[in-house]
Write a protein that holds these residues in place. Structure first.
Motif, PDB file in Angstrom:
ATOM      1  N   ARG A 168       0.827  -1.215   0.000  1.00 21.13           N
ATOM      2  CA  ARG A 168       0.000   0.000   0.000  1.00 21.13           C
ATOM      3  C   ARG A 168       0.858   1.261   0.000  1.00 21.13           C
ATOM      4  O   ARG A 168       0.534   2.252  -0.624  1.00 21.13           O
ATOM      5  CB  ARG A 168      -0.952  -0.035   1.196  1.00 21.13           C
ATOM      6  N   LYS A 169       1.972   1.166   0.722  1.00 20.19           N
ATOM      7  CA  LYS A 169       2.869   2.321   0.777  1.00 20.19           C
ATOM      8  C   LYS A 169       3.395   2.707  -0.588  1.00 20.19           C
ATOM      9  O   LYS A 169       3.525   3.886  -0.893  1.00 20.19           O
ATOM     10  CB  LYS A 169       4.079   1.982   1.674  1.00 20.19           C
ATOM     11  N   PRO A 191       0.965   4.420  -4.350  1.00 18.18           N
ATOM     12  CA  PRO A 191       0.867   5.789  -4.893  1.00 18.18           C
ATOM     13  C   PRO A 191       2.196   6.282  -5.474  1.00 18.18           C
ATOM     14  O   PRO A 191       2.210   7.304  -6.170  1.00 18.18           O
ATOM     15  CB  PRO A 191       0.468   6.629  -3.673  1.00 18.18           C
ATOM     16  N   SER A 229       9.234   6.162   0.078  1.00 15.64           N
ATOM     17  CA  SER A 229       8.433   5.294   0.955  1.00 15.64           C
ATOM     18  C   SER A 229       9.178   4.988   2.243  1.00 15.64           C
ATOM     19  O   SER A 229       8.637   4.382   3.156  1.00 15.64           O
ATOM     20  CB  SER A 229       8.104   3.995   0.242  1.00 15.64           C
ATOM     21  N   ILE A 277      -5.075   1.566  -8.069  1.00 16.13           N
ATOM     22  CA  ILE A 277      -4.377   2.704  -7.455  1.00 16.13           C
ATOM     23  C   ILE A 277      -5.390   3.794  -7.099  1.00 16.13           C
ATOM     24  O   ILE A 277      -5.358   4.372  -6.008  1.00 16.13           O
ATOM     25  CB  ILE A 277      -3.289   3.258  -8.395  1.00 16.13           C
ATOM     26  N   ASN A 278      -6.310   3.995  -8.035  1.00 18.91           N
ATOM     27  CA  ASN A 278      -7.354   4.983  -7.804  1.00 18.91           C
ATOM     28  C   ASN A 278      -8.182   4.675  -6.567  1.00 18.91           C
ATOM     29  O   ASN A 278      -8.358   5.500  -5.696  1.00 18.91           O
ATOM     30  CB  ASN A 278      -8.288   5.011  -9.011  1.00 18.91           C
ATOM     31  N   GLU A 279      -8.650   3.421  -6.536  1.00 21.16           N
ATOM     32  CA  GLU A 279      -9.569   3.056  -5.459  1.00 21.16           C
ATOM     33  C   GLU A 279      -8.859   2.895  -4.132  1.00 21.16           C
ATOM     34  O   GLU A 279      -9.478   3.032  -3.070  1.00 21.16           O
ATOM     35  CB  GLU A 279     -10.326   1.779  -5.825  1.00 21.16           C
ATOM     36  N   SER A 280      -7.583   2.587  -4.173  1.00 21.22           N
ATOM     37  CA  SER A 280      -6.875   2.327  -2.922  1.00 21.22           C
ATOM     38  C   SER A 280      -6.829   3.570  -2.039  1.00 21.22           C
ATOM     39  O   SER A 280      -6.632   3.491  -0.844  1.00 21.22           O
ATOM     40  CB  SER A 280      -5.459   1.839  -3.200  1.00 21.22           C
ATOM     41  N   LYS A 281      -7.007   4.703  -2.702  1.00 26.95           N
ATOM     42  CA  LYS A 281      -6.993   5.936  -1.907  1.00 26.95           C
ATOM     43  C   LYS A 281      -8.134   5.931  -0.887  1.00 26.95           C
ATOM     44  O   LYS A 281      -8.064   6.583   0.139  1.00 26.95           O
ATOM     45  CB  LYS A 281      -7.119   7.153  -2.832  1.00 26.95           C
ATOM     46  N   ASN A 282      -9.195   5.167  -1.198  1.00 26.52           N
ATOM     47  CA  ASN A 282     -10.359   5.158  -0.316  1.00 26.52           C
ATOM     48  C   ASN A 282     -10.232   4.206   0.856  1.00 26.52           C
ATOM     49  O   ASN A 282     -11.020   4.202   1.763  1.00 26.52           O
ATOM     50  CB  ASN A 282     -11.618   4.780  -1.103  1.00 26.52           C
ATOM     51  N   LYS A 341      -8.172   2.871   4.012  1.00 26.02           N
ATOM     52  CA  LYS A 341      -7.084   3.204   4.924  1.00 26.02           C
ATOM     53  C   LYS A 341      -6.451   1.904   5.394  1.00 26.02           C
ATOM     54  O   LYS A 341      -7.142   0.928   5.666  1.00 26.02           O
ATOM     55  CB  LYS A 341      -7.621   3.984   6.121  1.00 26.02           C
TER      56      LYS A 341
END
Lengths: 544, 507
Positions: free
Chosen positions: B16-17, B20, B34, B196-201, B203
């Protein structure tokens, strides 16, 4: 046992090779080692030296195939004038007997000479026990003046030019300087007199069991008639060896004449070769009992003739005079079984009741192994013998030693820890921790035993591990004893493997059964291990 | 579940780190931003690759660089340079002085001598070094020196003269080294871009990593999701302790025999020759008894059993018993008293027969044990081997029974097809060899030796010639087949690595 090679062409002069023929050979008891376009290789078992030649093999095989069944007959001529060997009593101490023959009208070629030398060597090595029991000599008759004497003389009084030498030598010189003399010299070692064959011109023919004379002892393509002698300590076996040779040579060429010779043993006179078949009595009942068959008397002739015997009725079997292996009725019974065909027997397991049982000691060993594997300790197995180098590495004195070992391994192991430390020393490049055990027999001198050696079953454990220590091994011992339901006590002990003060003596029923502790640093480093090792060794007797 | 969702829930912290940061493209950069180690980034990239988020391409580049000594020589000059300067200066100089003045170590001095001799710049006469070149010749830099100054370089791009310098230096200690650099490139996939887009949502804190005792007992797991693990990712191998494979096979043999109603015989490996040979009607002049076939214990003499048995055995050899002619020779007690390492387990059978109560027949026995022969050690030979054999002592036993037992025994070893052939052993008559059909190799293999003990054996041991059926398989050969071992020595090598990895017996 001997392997013989036969050219395919010569084989096929007797019988054409087909798949079926190939299958029949092993059924006669001769292993077919190899077969190709040019050659056949057969393995002849030690009990059948009469099959060492193409001729001998074919005689048996043609009977087995029912092409020429029964005992093969040979014409034999009575001794002519001077066909005589006088055996002097002086040979009694060194090589007491000889059996001799003369063969005439032989048409030798190089191949046949080679075949004869070949079987001669095979007979020397096997039946002849490297010439100790039998030595064979073959001579061109035209270079000999009959009659012949067989006598023993002091080695310095023996002088002749041996084969493969360019000068005359005395008996002792032959033993010391001639290659064949050096090879077989031990057979005459310590003898006051050496045996010789000598002819009527006082020409020495040979010095058995070593070598023939250059002058009279070489058969060539032009040789027509030959003199053969076999010398040794058992007259019967010599006579049979002679029979194997004369029948083989007679089979090479139908014109060959086998002539007997008179052997004068003082007052005792013998005539050889003697091809009279020996007789043995067999009982139909015994045959059927041992083989589990229901043969009738009328079946016997056919089966026996297939194996080259004659059946005379009433249980009387005539044995070919070249068979060396028949000493009991069972030998005939085996041949009947072979003739019947091993694969024609109907298998039958008898309905007898017996109780199977694994021995107590092996059961205990298995239990111990299971317990230790549960503690993540791996079983190893080592040789029972150690090398000089092993002993040096482990700082040990030689234990019981074997004679003449062909490898460097020659000392019996005296304990299991030695073996485990050796194993650790051979695994220094493998991953640690190394937790191993071995259960096996160890050897120590003890004059009370029938062999003078006491063998004990022992368990050894070593843990090579940065974290191991006295406590861990004590825990293992304790667990082991609890699982086996054995009471034990510990006392402070001393033992050459363990650090003083960190070694415990283990007692069961008040008997010391072994030791455990931390292995001395000098021993650990001595086997190039760089982590601590704890060890244990116990005798299994008290744990049964 | 939705594939995307599944992937999202399986992303580890590190993954996850770096998600982005993937646009950075350069691994060093990703690591920096990172704050992860480069290896951790590489591993995370690999996992992301497995999940289809990106495609990884790796290529390797070979580079030539200075070694430890190379760095030193670049400053101080190669040993040969330092030596030639001294020699050229003095024209003639003793070996010792040259070494001292050049300040070279033993190894360097030797290497320098070699290099200069090769170029014929010096000669060695009567312990002195003589300068053979001219001053101009040594002022220009050698190819090696030029090469060292240019490093690091791409190996593939070396020009011929550089290649020459490389070859000449690579054999010398730590002057240059060839390094293989792995170059990793990656490309984010379409799926990856969406993730990548959705991972922002999502935590990271919403997903539980390891289920620790604290997490478990604090109830903090309630209402949260466990991060999905990649169940297919490889793990390091582990090994458990086990019995030695030879003992597994021995135990299997014990099982087979006892199932067939045989009772185990045990006994010592050292034996009085009497039991191993004489009692088995093996003549004292038989080749197997020679010192180059059998191990004899040095200076040892054993005890013979009771007189009656010894007399019977002697008679059996000399004149024959039970209607036999015997071997007809002088049987010697001393020869029978020699101590040997047993050459077959049949020695135990002989002892068992001698102490058997023949009123309690039939009986069946077996033995599994180590036997010895004086042999060299190579792939197909060893001085120790394993043997197993069984005997049936029964007044009514016959040859058909023997064949019956052999077939049953072969069946238990896993062979249905068996054939037989006559053979020879000194103490059995009739004697058999049994072959079994090996389906994989499509060939007959010889595995069984069998026979009925001769009356010359049984009469002295049992008091009368009761038939004794006996057979045994070629045990080590069988084991080598089962474990696919081609070298005998492997059976006793105790390589712990091999023992850890070897498979269990399947039977």
């Amino acid at each position: 046992m001997a392997n013989i090679k036969i050219s395919r062409k010569e084989f096929e002069e007797y019988v054409k090779i087909t798949k079926e023929i190939e299958e029949q050979i092993p059924q006669m008891g001769v292993a077919l080692e190899r077969i190709d376009e040019n050659e056949i290789e057969l393995e002849i078992t030690a009990n059948r030296p009469d099959l060492y030649s193409l001729q001998g093999f074919m005689r048996a095989f043609l009977a087995f195939l029912n092409k020429k069944p029964g005992l093969k007959k040979y014409k034999i001529e009575k001794p002519e004038k001077n066909f005589e060997v006088k055996i002097d009593s002086s040979v009694k101490e060194v090589r007491p007997f000889t059996a001799c023959a003369i063969l005439k009208n032989i048409k030798f070629n190089d191949e046949k000479i080679k075949e004869i030398i070949d079987i001669q060597e095979k007979l020397h090595q096997t039946l002849g026990r490297n010439r100790k029991r039998i030595a064979i000599g073959i001579y061109p008759l035209e270079k000999i003046k009959l009659p012949i004497r067989f006598e023993a003389r002091k080695p310095e009084n023996i002088k002749f030019q041996p084969l493969e030498s360019d000068r005359e030598m005395t008996g002792l010189q032959i033993l010391q300087q001639h290659p064949t003399g050096r090879e077989y010299g031990n057979l005459l070692e310590g003898k006051e007199r050496f045996p010789i064959f000598i002819d009527a011109n006082n020409e020495i023919l040979s010095m058995p069991p070593i070598i023939n004379s250059h002058k009279t002892g070489r058969v060539e393509e032009t040789t027509k008639d030959i003199f053969i002698e076999c010398s040794g300590s058992d007259f019967e076996i010599l006579n049979k060896t002679l029979n194997i040779l004369v029948t083989m040579i007679a089979d090479m060429n139908p014109e060959v004449k086998i002539c007997q010779m008179n052997l004068i043993y003082g007052k005792d006179k013998k005539i050889t070769p003697d091809l009279t078949p020996e007789q043995i009595k067999i009982k139909l009942e015994n045959i059927n009992k041992l083989l589990g068959l229901e043969l009738k008397e009328q079946n016997l002739s056919k089966l026996l003739e297939k194996m080259g015997y004659n059946y005379k009725g009433k249980g009387i079997v005539e044995i070919p005079a070249w068979r060396t292996d028949i000493m009991h009725e069972v030998d005939i019974i085996e041949d009947i079984a072979i003739a019947y065909g091993y694969n024609n027997f109907i298998a039958e397991i008898p309905k007898i009741s017996t109780i199977g049982e694994i021995s107590e000691i092996e059961t205990l060993k298995k239990r111990l192994a299971e317990i230790l594997i549960g503690l993540n300790i791996t079983e190893v197995l080592s040789y029972h013998l150690l090398t000089q180098e092993d002993l040096k590495k482990l700082n040990q004195k030689p234990n019981i030693e074997v004679e003449n070992s062909k490898s460097e391994y020659k000392y019996l192991r005296k304990d299991i820890l030695t073996m485990l430390l050796k194993t650790l020393s051979e695994n220094v490049d493998n991953e640690y921790p190394q937790r191993i055990f071995e259960i096996g027999e160890v050897f120590n001198k003890d004059s009370n035993e029938e062999t003078g050696i006491k063998e004990d079953s022992k368990l050894g454990i070593t843990l090579a591990d940065p974290k191991t220590g006295f406590t861990e091994m004590k825990q293992i011992l304790d667990y082991l004893m609890r699982m086996l339901n054995k009471e034990y006590t510990l006392e402070s002990g001393t033992n050459s493997y363990f650090i003083d003060g960190r070694c415990a003596e283990i007692k069961v029923n008040n008997k010391t059964i072994g030791y455990f502790g931390e292995i001395k640093p000098e021993l650990v480093l001595g086997i190039k291990v760089k982590v601590p090792i704890t060890g244990l060794e116990i005798d299994l007797k008290e744990l049964l | 579940m939705d594939k995307k969702q599944e992937i999202l829930e399986s992303l580890s912290l590190n993954e996850r780190k770096i998600l982005p940061l993937l646009k950075e493209k350069v691994i060093k950069e990703i690591a920096k931003k990172s704050q992860l180690e480069e290896v951790a980034v590489l591993r995370a990239l690999e996992y992301l690759g497995n999940k289809g988020i990106l495609t990884l391409n790796s290529s390797s580049i070979k580079q030539v660089d200075l070694g430890v000594n190379g760095i030193l020589y670049k400053q101080k000059g190669l040993p040969e340079r330092r030596l030639i300067n001294v020699v050229a200066d003095k024209k003639t100089i003793s070996l010792n002085d040259a070494k001292k003045s050049s300040g070279l170590t033993d190894n360097e001095f030797q290497a320098a001598l070699g290099a200069l001799k090769k170029k014929a710049l010096i000669a060695l006469t009567e312990g002195n070094l003589v300068f053979n070149g001219n001053k101009e010749e040594i002022t220009t830099k050698t190819l090696e020196e030029q090469f060292l100054e240019k490093l690091p370089m791409d190996f593939e791009a070396l020009k011929p003269e550089e290649k020459y310098a490389f070859e000449s230096l690579k054999g010398r200690k730590n002057i240059i080294e060839l390094i293989t650099n792995n170059n990793v490139n990656f490309e984010v996939t379409e799926l990856g871009k969406e993730i990548i887009n959705e991972s922002k949502n999502i935590k990271g804190e919403d997903l539980i990593e390891a289920l620790t005792p604290e997490v478990l007992t604090s109830n903090s797991w309630k209402g949260k999701k466990f991060r999905r693990y990649d169940i297919k990712s490889p793990v390091p191998q582990i090994y458990g302790a086990k019995r030695h494979f030879v003992n597994q096979a021995r135990d299997y043999a014990r099982k087979v025999w006892s199932e067939m109603g045989f009772k185990e015989m045990t006994g010592t490996s050292t034996q009085v020759g009497f039991w191993n040979f004489d009692a088995l009607f093996t003549a004292q002049n038989h080749p197997v008894r020679e010192i180059h076939d059998t191990f004899y214990i040095k200076n040892a003499k054993g005890k013979l059993p009771d007189k009656k048995l010894v007399e019977q055995v002697k008679k059996s050899h000399e004149k024959g018993v039970a209607g036999s002619k015997g071997w007809r020779y002088n049987w010697k007690e001393e020869e029978a008293q020699r101590i040997i390492l047993r050459t077959h387990t049949t020695a135990l059978s002989a002892k068992t027969l001698a102490s058997l109560d023949i009123k309690k027949l039939p009986q069946k026995f077996f033995a599994v044990g180590k036997c010895f022969r004086n042999e060299t050690v190579d792939w197909s030979h060893g001085f120790e081997f394993n043997q197993t054999e069984g005997i049936v002592v029964d007044e009514n036993a016959n040859f058909r029974n023997l064949i019956g037992y052999l077939k049953e025994f072969a069946k238990k070893m896993g062979y249905e097809k068996v054939k037989f052939q006559p053979s020879f052993f000194p103490y059995t008559e009739p004697s058999i060899e049994g072959y079994v059909w090996n389906e994989q190799k499509k060939q007959w293999i010889e595995v069984l030796a069998a026979g009925i003990f001769r009356p010359e054996v049984t009469e002295p041991l049992l008091g009368k010639p009761i038939p004794v059926l006996a057979w045994g398989p070629g045990f080590d050969r069988m084991m080598m087949g089962i474990y696919a071992i081609s070298d005998m020595r492997e059976l006793y090598k105790n390589d712990l690595d091999q023992l850890r990895k070897i498979k269990f017996l399947s039977q």
